[in-house]
Design a protein around this motif. Structure first.
Motif, PDB file in Angstrom:
ATOM      1  N   ARG A 150     -10.910  -5.389 -10.104  1.00 14.11           N
ATOM      2  CA  ARG A 150      -9.606  -5.000  -9.592  1.00 14.11           C
ATOM      3  C   ARG A 150      -8.517  -5.347 -10.610  1.00 14.11           C
ATOM      4  O   ARG A 150      -8.532  -6.418 -11.204  1.00 14.11           O
ATOM      5  CB  ARG A 150      -9.347  -5.713  -8.268  1.00 14.11           C
ATOM      6  CG  ARG A 150      -8.010  -5.396  -7.634  1.00 14.11           C
ATOM      7  CD  ARG A 150      -7.811  -6.210  -6.385  1.00 14.11           C
ATOM      8  NE  ARG A 150      -8.765  -5.865  -5.362  1.00 14.11           N
ATOM      9  CZ  ARG A 150      -9.393  -6.742  -4.602  1.00 14.11           C
ATOM     10  NH1 ARG A 150      -9.183  -8.041  -4.766  1.00 14.11           N
ATOM     11  NH2 ARG A 150     -10.241  -6.345  -3.677  1.00 14.11           N
ATOM     12  N   ALA A 172       0.818  -1.209   0.000  1.00 16.02           N
ATOM     13  CA  ALA A 172       0.000   0.000   0.000  1.00 16.02           C
ATOM     14  C   ALA A 172       0.853   1.261   0.000  1.00 16.02           C
ATOM     15  O   ALA A 172       0.540   2.240  -0.694  1.00 16.02           O
ATOM     16  CB  ALA A 172      -0.925  -0.012   1.216  1.00 16.02           C
ATOM     17  N   TYR A 192      -1.542  -5.942  -9.627  1.00 15.11           N
ATOM     18  CA  TYR A 192      -0.636  -4.980  -9.000  1.00 15.11           C
ATOM     19  C   TYR A 192       0.495  -4.569  -9.942  1.00 15.11           C
ATOM     20  O   TYR A 192       0.845  -3.388 -10.011  1.00 15.11           O
ATOM     21  CB  TYR A 192      -0.060  -5.577  -7.709  1.00 15.11           C
ATOM     22  CG  TYR A 192       0.750  -4.599  -6.913  1.00 15.11           C
ATOM     23  CD1 TYR A 192       0.133  -3.608  -6.166  1.00 15.11           C
ATOM     24  CD2 TYR A 192       2.146  -4.647  -6.924  1.00 15.11           C
ATOM     25  CE1 TYR A 192       0.866  -2.700  -5.439  1.00 15.11           C
ATOM     26  CE2 TYR A 192       2.894  -3.740  -6.201  1.00 15.11           C
ATOM     27  CZ  TYR A 192       2.246  -2.764  -5.455  1.00 15.11           C
ATOM     28  OH  TYR A 192       2.985  -1.860  -4.734  1.00 15.11           O
ATOM     29  N   GLU A 233     -10.227   6.434   5.249  1.00 14.52           N
ATOM     30  CA  GLU A 233     -10.379   6.194   3.808  1.00 14.52           C
ATOM     31  C   GLU A 233     -11.437   7.106   3.206  1.00 14.52           C
ATOM     32  O   GLU A 233     -11.230   7.707   2.141  1.00 14.52           O
ATOM     33  CB  GLU A 233     -10.740   4.730   3.562  1.00 14.52           C
ATOM     34  CG  GLU A 233     -10.988   4.404   2.098  1.00 14.52           C
ATOM     35  CD  GLU A 233     -11.330   2.940   1.867  1.00 14.52           C
ATOM     36  OE1 GLU A 233     -12.137   2.660   0.956  1.00 14.52           O
ATOM     37  OE2 GLU A 233     -10.802   2.088   2.601  1.00 14.52           O
ATOM     38  N   ALA A 238      -4.371  -2.576  -1.861  1.00 10.98           N
ATOM     39  CA  ALA A 238      -3.853  -2.675  -0.502  1.00 10.98           C
ATOM     40  C   ALA A 238      -4.577  -3.732   0.311  1.00 10.98           C
ATOM     41  O   ALA A 238      -4.085  -4.179   1.338  1.00 10.98           O
ATOM     42  CB  ALA A 238      -3.970  -1.322   0.196  1.00 10.98           C
ATOM     43  N   GLU A 239      -5.757  -4.132  -0.133  1.00 12.70           N
ATOM     44  CA  GLU A 239      -6.551  -5.116   0.599  1.00 12.70           C
ATOM     45  C   GLU A 239      -7.040  -6.219  -0.338  1.00 12.70           C
ATOM     46  O   GLU A 239      -8.208  -6.595  -0.310  1.00 12.70           O
ATOM     47  CB  GLU A 239      -7.733  -4.432   1.274  1.00 12.70           C
ATOM     48  CG  GLU A 239      -8.513  -3.512   0.342  1.00 12.70           C
ATOM     49  CD  GLU A 239      -9.566  -2.722   1.076  1.00 12.70           C
ATOM     50  OE1 GLU A 239     -10.642  -3.288   1.324  1.00 12.70           O
ATOM     51  OE2 GLU A 239      -9.322  -1.557   1.391  1.00 12.70           O
ATOM     52  N   ASP A 268      -7.945  -0.958  -5.387  1.00 13.44           N
ATOM     53  CA  ASP A 268      -7.909  -1.297  -3.958  1.00 13.44           C
ATOM     54  C   ASP A 268      -6.976  -2.479  -3.718  1.00 13.44           C
ATOM     55  O   ASP A 268      -7.345  -3.484  -3.114  1.00 13.44           O
ATOM     56  CB  ASP A 268      -9.319  -1.575  -3.426  1.00 13.44           C
ATOM     57  CG  ASP A 268      -9.959  -2.777  -4.086  1.00 13.44           C
ATOM     58  OD1 ASP A 268      -9.608  -3.072  -5.245  1.00 13.44           O
ATOM     59  OD2 ASP A 268     -10.802  -3.423  -3.444  1.00 13.44           O
ATOM     60  N   GLN A 327       2.331   1.788  -3.423  1.00  8.54           N
ATOM     61  CA  GLN A 327       1.280   2.252  -4.330  1.00  8.54           C
ATOM     62  C   GLN A 327       1.005   3.746  -4.130  1.00  8.54           C
ATOM     63  O   GLN A 327       0.941   4.520  -5.093  1.00  8.54           O
ATOM     64  CB  GLN A 327       0.015   1.446  -4.080  1.00  8.54           C
ATOM     65  CG  GLN A 327      -1.237   1.999  -4.729  1.00  8.54           C
ATOM     66  CD  GLN A 327      -2.463   1.171  -4.380  1.00  8.54           C
ATOM     67  OE1 GLN A 327      -2.358   0.003  -4.033  1.00  8.54           O
ATOM     68  NE2 GLN A 327      -3.637   1.771  -4.454  1.00  8.54           N
ATOM     69  N   MET A 328       0.862   4.171  -2.895  1.00  6.31           N
ATOM     70  CA  MET A 328       0.498   5.562  -2.622  1.00  6.31           C
ATOM     71  C   MET A 328       1.644   6.509  -2.934  1.00  6.31           C
ATOM     72  O   MET A 328       1.429   7.599  -3.487  1.00  6.31           O
ATOM     73  CB  MET A 328       0.065   5.693  -1.165  1.00  6.31           C
ATOM     74  CG  MET A 328      -1.191   4.902  -0.833  1.00  6.31           C
ATOM     75  SD  MET A 328      -1.642   4.962   0.903  1.00  6.31           S
ATOM     76  CE  MET A 328      -2.208   6.650   1.035  1.00  6.31           C
ATOM     77  N   ASN A 384      -6.968   4.143  -2.516  1.00  8.22           N
ATOM     78  CA  ASN A 384      -7.117   2.678  -2.490  1.00  8.22           C
ATOM     79  C   ASN A 384      -8.546   2.241  -2.813  1.00  8.22           C
ATOM     80  O   ASN A 384      -9.101   1.343  -2.176  1.00  8.22           O
ATOM     81  CB  ASN A 384      -6.712   2.119  -1.113  1.00  8.22           C
ATOM     82  CG  ASN A 384      -5.247   2.310  -0.827  1.00  8.22           C
ATOM     83  OD1 ASN A 384      -4.417   2.209  -1.724  1.00  8.22           O
ATOM     84  ND2 ASN A 384      -4.920   2.599   0.411  1.00  8.22           N
TER      85      ASN A 384
END
Length: 462
Positions: free
Chosen positions: A333, A178, A336, A270, A244-245, A242, A181-182, A237
């Motif tokens: 989704r 996460a 990644y 969030e 991260a989860e 999303d 990604q951010m 996210n």
């Protein structure tokens, strides 16, 4: 020495005339009015979060042909409040191997940073509040937008610390993924805002709003808006980003071990972050609290004054919130590696090229590349700008032709290449095929066939 004194005396005048100074006037805003505005922002965001959770579940329910929440309160409006009460009363479990202090601080960092970032958003014009003339904005600085980006960077610490402090493998992997990604998409987000700085000549949010009175920046900085919308979805996210989860890969991400109010703080962060990035998009590209062009012309801008700005700001904000919900109900989704490749290999280089082009356009508009111009429908366009548009158009055609030729060559090569086949059970466990490979049917040995025949005979006799 006299020259130095002259420069020193002239510095205050230069600062007073600088465009970077905020145009919002807080001179008639005492401290207690600032406290009231801060409480108003806090309540505004909390109530908006409760509404958007219900709104998201109802809209996605309609998209999936189901009713959504409809039990608690009229139309299920109290469902979000009931979920919040459930989180408060739920048992708070902490893993034995977790770092207790960091495990508690992490969700607080994530939840509070989003509130702080909302402080520089202009939510309306100047209003009379308890006898004082004050703007509907908590504060403003010459580098207000950079402050938002810096606060977003601090918020990432909450995710990293949550994954590390849980004392578990999957939260650690989720926190690392996460944060990567951010951080990656914050680079493209910051670059997308550079074009707005070039057009407005300032990083102050009130100055940026003032520069959009005649034309919203979504028109001249359309590519920056496109990049920002993608990056703000990845930054929050949200589906289709999303990652991260990713439940099928890392269980639940960095907050796998969280429950009760600690989990609710991540949930709150969030949604508040969604409002923050949407408010920044509204401020930078859609004129913030300014009325739409047709309405703004009514009665000498009557609907651009006072509390009307809060209405337009809220409407624009909720347009972005509907976009978040619509994306979640429509798109699957992504992988990644595809997501990170898209950010590093397309968004960042393309935004850098765009910023250079905008800098040339602004230079041409200021006459730095020549004074010649062409009259078109009553407006004068610099020759340098038109030449730059022609060069960009030709370059885009060449890149498009090269891209199509490359794609056609790849398809032809893939069609001519022999299809390789693999045995999915060769290593003792099933392995999916790679692109261009086909699955070979597993062979059955004579011993296996004879053993099956013996088993069938025994079953018949029994």
């Amino acid at each position: 020495m006299s020259a130095l004194l002259t420069v020193a005396h002239g510095i205050p005048a230069l600062l007073a005339e600088g465009k970077d100074n905020p145009s919002a006037d807080f001179s008639d805003t005492p401290l207690w009015i600032t406290v009231i505005k801060a409480l108003f922002i806090f309540v505004y965001l909390l109530v908006s979060t409760l509404i958007v959770i219900w709104f998201e579940r109802r809209v996605i329910g309609r998209m999936q042909q189901r009713p959504g929440p409809n039990r608690n309160g009229p139309f299920g409006l109290l469902q979000s409040l009931a979920d919040g009460m459930k989180s408060m009363l739920k048992e708070d479990v902490r893993p034995k191997a977790a770092d207790a202090l960091v495990f508690t601080i992490a969700p607080l960092i994530t939840a509070t940073m989003c509130f702080i970032a909302f402080a520089i958003m202009p939510m309306g014009g100047e209003v009379n509040l308890f006898g004082h003339r004050t703007p509907l904005q908590l504060t403003d600085t010459p580098v207000a937008v950079l402050l938002v980006l810096a606060i977003a960077g601090v918020g990432i610490y909450g995710i990293v610390l949550a994954g590390w402090s849980s004392g578990s493998t999957y939260p650690l992997l989720g926190g690392l993924r996460a944060s990567a990604q951010m951080i990656s998409y914050e680079i493209a987000m910051g670059l997308s805002l550079v074009a707005v700085f070039l057009y407005s000549g300032s990083m102050s949010t009130s100055q940026i709003i003032g520069a959009q009175k005649n034309l919203w920046f979504i028109v001249p900085a359309f590519f920056s808006f496109f990049v920002y919308v993608i990056t703000m979805t990845g930054e929050t996210n949200r589906l289709p980003f999303d990652l991260a989860e990713g439940e099928g890969e890392i269980v639940g991400g960095y907050f796998t071990e969280y429950s009760g109010m600690r989990f609710a703080m991540f949930f709150l962060g969030e949604y508040i972050n969604m409002f923050t990035v949407a408010a920044l998009a509204t401020t930078m590209f859609l004129g913030g609290p300014l009325a739409p062009p047709g309405i703004a012309a009514i009665n000498d801008g009557m609907f651009n004054e006072g509390w009307w700005g809060l209405l337009w700001f809220t409407i624009k904000l909720w347009l972005f919130m509907f976009m978040f919900v619509w994306l979640r109900g429509s798109l699957p989704r992504v992988r990644y590696d595809q997501f990170m490749k898209f950010g590093w290999k397309f968004l960042i280089p393309a935004t850098l090229v765009w910023v250079v082009l905008v800098a040339f356009f602004r230079g041409a508009q200021n006459g730095w590349l020549g004074e010649g111009g062409v009259n078109f429908f009553g407006r004068t366009f610099p020759v340098a700008s038109l030449a730059l548009v022609g060069v960009v158009a030709v370059g885009a055609l060449i890149v498009g032709w090269w891209w199509d030729s490359r794609a056609a060559a790849k398809e032809a090569a893939a069609a001519d290449a022999p299809q390789s086949s693999i045995d999915p059970f060769a290593g003792g466990h099933p392995v999916p095929p790679l692109p261009g490979q086909t699955l070979a049917e597993p062979t059955r040995t004579a011993a296996a066939i004879s053993s099956e025949a013996v088993t069938d005979k025994e079953a018949i006799r029994g």
